[in-house]
Design a protein around this motif. Structure first.
Motif, mmCIF file in Angstrom:
data_model
loop_
_atom_site.group_PDB
_atom_site.id
_atom_site.type_symbol
_atom_site.label_atom_id
_atom_site.label_comp_id
_atom_site.label_asym_id
_atom_site.label_seq_id
_atom_site.Cartn_x
_atom_site.Cartn_y
_atom_site.Cartn_z
ATOM 1 N N HIS A 327 0.776 5.045 1.602
ATOM 2 C CA HIS A 327 -0.706 4.339 1.201
ATOM 3 C C HIS A 327 -1.144 3.178 0.691
ATOM 4 O O HIS A 327 -1.561 1.687 1.495
ATOM 5 N N GLY A 330 -2.037 0.911 4.958
ATOM 6 C CA GLY A 330 -3.660 1.681 4.538
ATOM 7 C C GLY A 330 -2.659 3.078 5.789
ATOM 8 O O GLY A 330 -4.108 3.315 6.489
ATOM 9 N N GLN A 354 -2.800 6.591 -6.638
ATOM 10 C CA GLN A 354 -4.116 6.235 -6.468
ATOM 11 C C GLN A 354 -4.724 4.761 -7.697
ATOM 12 O O GLN A 354 -5.560 4.582 -7.921
ATOM 13 N N HIS A 359 -7.498 2.823 -3.734
ATOM 14 C CA HIS A 359 -8.170 3.141 -2.163
ATOM 15 C C HIS A 359 -9.421 3.738 -1.785
ATOM 16 O O HIS A 359 -9.309 4.543 -2.988
ATOM 17 N N PRO A 362 -9.572 7.139 0.384
ATOM 18 C CA PRO A 362 -8.220 7.318 0.709
ATOM 19 C C PRO A 362 -8.123 8.838 1.485
ATOM 20 O O PRO A 362 -7.408 8.866 2.275
#
Length: 529
Positions: A327, A330, A354, A359, A362
């Motif tokens: 994560h 990217g 998260q 993000h 995602p």
């Protein structure tokens, strides 16, 4: 008409075109320039875009849809297996034994005989070690279930692996027994000793040939895009090699398994890297077992299997560690979870990742996401995750549905519930676990009946239009490609299927028999019946 006024390289007219584009849901004709659609409209509008050099194709009233996207499959390694292993997709133990005997006759004593595509739900009972001993007393045998999470071995294979009746089950795996004696069925981590003994790393040419083989097979079913759910670098290399030879015609989104992720991150790869045909997908992990093989990690036990709840295959801390690593680099995350306990764990990982490192988009993927509850659906909606469902399992794997029971089936393969909750859910085959056959998916999702006519979970029935969306637009969304494919609209890749019979005029129970007449990818016909 939608699109521009430039001259067309090719036009398709006189069709019944289901575009999946809300701006123009239906059309008669379309125009193609290079590898993309640049106009959609009526016959007269599209004919006006033709020049003397434009190729004209009369669809003769045939139904046309966007190309189908198999959003979770294992195409490249499956293609390699087709080249080397014994296909055991038959309906009796006698036929399995005959296929193994035929291979034994061609190899030396002591040489491993490897099989795949076996389905113990299709034979009168699961094959066992003694069946295989009958035809291969001097050759170790290792037959993979088509679902990939269990296998069947003979006595010589068990001996070579050092496994006997007193051997304890491995962590995250099982050696199955009957009356305290090994029966030759092994699951999850229980396959590891046999995988080690039979280890063969396919060559670059194997991967190339496997990619070409599977692309041709999928084109014949109308599939123009596929997510390879654990293909990694070698799948990409094989697909690129076949593409360079003009023998690969399927858009590939390739997940990387945990064993490769650190190297891939160090090399600067991330989800979406690639070209229009071959792209890096998500980080792939698996936290439980299989639906067809009855090893998914369930909240309530399987029916008829004592207190067996399935097999978790990964610890949450380890799952989180890899998820956070990817994560942060990217990568999209795609985690296999079938049972409620597995899905709950995956959602905890997604929510934690998260929360700690937000993000904007995602698009976390829950690969399979089979057994759901209202609470799990609410959490999927809240985190914006994408369930990637087995689209054809009710039809194809009907014989194992009694292990789950009619009550639980009302919340399995829950496309209706997910659509009603406003969640994008993509269709998949998980080939080799079930056939990459969209017509079968449609029959399964629309009727919720198996091939013998038994009904499983009728509350989850969807319309054909909804099933088609799951197999086109939803799959494109799951790989961040919704502006490139999944619809017949200006600017989209010219990926489409011309169906021999009209899907929307076919009785639901007969959808399984509908076949493509032609399949196009990138403006070129890649299959013609």
């Amino acid at each position: 008409m939608t699109g521009g006024t430039r001259r067309a390289d090719a036009i398709l007219v006189n069709g019944r075109i289901t575009t999946m584009d809300p701006r123009m849901p239906d059309a008669q004709a379309l125009a193609i320039r290079d590898d993309r659609i640049f106009a959609v409209g009526t016959n007269s509008e599209i004919l006006d875009l033709a020049s003397a050099d434009t190729k004209r194709i009369d669809l003769e009233g045939k139904r046309v849809t966007p190309g189908i996207n198999d959003a979770h499959s294992h195409p490249i390694r499956s293609g390699v297996a087709h080249l080397r292993q014994v296909a055991c997709d038959v309906n009796s133990i006698a036929e399995v034994k005959q296929r193994i005997a035929d291979r034994v006759a061609k190899v030396a004593p002591g040489e491993w005989v490897l099989g795949f595509l076996y389905d113990d739900g299709k034979t009168e009972r699961p094959v066992n070690r003694y069946d295989l001993d009958d035809v291969a007393p001097e050759n170790p045998v290792f037959i993979k279930h088509r679902g990939g999470h269990t296998a069947f071995v003979n006595s010589l294979a068990l001996k070579l692996a050092g496994i006997n009746d007193d051997t304890p089950n491995p962590v995250h795996g099982e050696f199955f027994r009957e009356d305290g004696k090994l029966n030759g069925r092994v699951a999850e981590a229980g396959q590891a000793p046999f995988n080690a003994l039979t280890a063969y790393e396919p060559t670059a040419n194997d991967y190339c040939e496997g990619a070409a083989f599977i692309s041709t097979m999928m084109a014949s079913k109308g599939i123009t895009s596929v997510c390879d759910a654990s293909g990694g670098s070698m799948a990409m290399r094989g697909a690129l090699a076949a593409l360079a030879q003009g023998r690969f015609h399927t858009r590939l989104y390739t997940h990387f398994y945990v064993r490769e992720i650190e190297q891939a991150i160090a090399a600067g790869l991330r989800s979406g890297f690639g070209n229009p045909w071959v792209k890096v997908g998500a980080l792939k992990m698996a936290v439980d077992g299989s639906i067809s093989e009855r090893t998914a990690w369930l909240a309530e036990p399987y029916i008829g299997l004592d207190d067996f709840h399935g097999i978790p295959t990964m610890e949450e801390d380890e799952c989180y560690r890899y998820a956070r690593m990817a994560h942060d680099a990217g990568w999209q995350l795609g985690i296999h979870a079938n049972g409620e306990l597995a899905i709950d764990m995956v959602l905890r990982v997604f929510e934690r990742v998260q929360r700690e490192a937000p993000h904007k988009d995602p698009r976390f993927r829950i690969e399979h996401c089979t057994v759901l509850t209202p609470e799990l659906i609410a959490r999927i909606k809240a985190i914006g995750a994408i369930p990637v469902l087995f689209a054809g399992y009710v039809y194809f794997h009907g014989p194992v549905m009694p292990f789950y029971g009619k009550k639980r089936l009302e919340r399995m393969f829950a496309l209706r519930s997910l659509i009603d909750a406003g969640i994008v859910a993509a269709a998949s085959s998980d080939y080799t676990a079930s056939p990459p056959d969209p017509a079968m998916w449609f029959r399964s999702s629309v009727t919720r009946t198996d091939y013998e006519g038994h009904v499983w979970g009728p509350s989850q029935r969807v319309s054909l239009q909804e099933a088609l969306a799951s197999a086109t637009t939803a799959g494109a969304y799951a790989s961040f490609e919704e502006t490139e494919k999944g619809r017949i609209a200006p600017g989209m890749f010219a990926d489409l299927v011309v169906w021999e019979q009209d899907l929307f005029a076919t009785p639901p129970e007969a959808l399984v028999n509908v076949r493509p007449q032609r399949t196009m990818a990138g403006g070129q016909w890649i299959y013609e019946a």
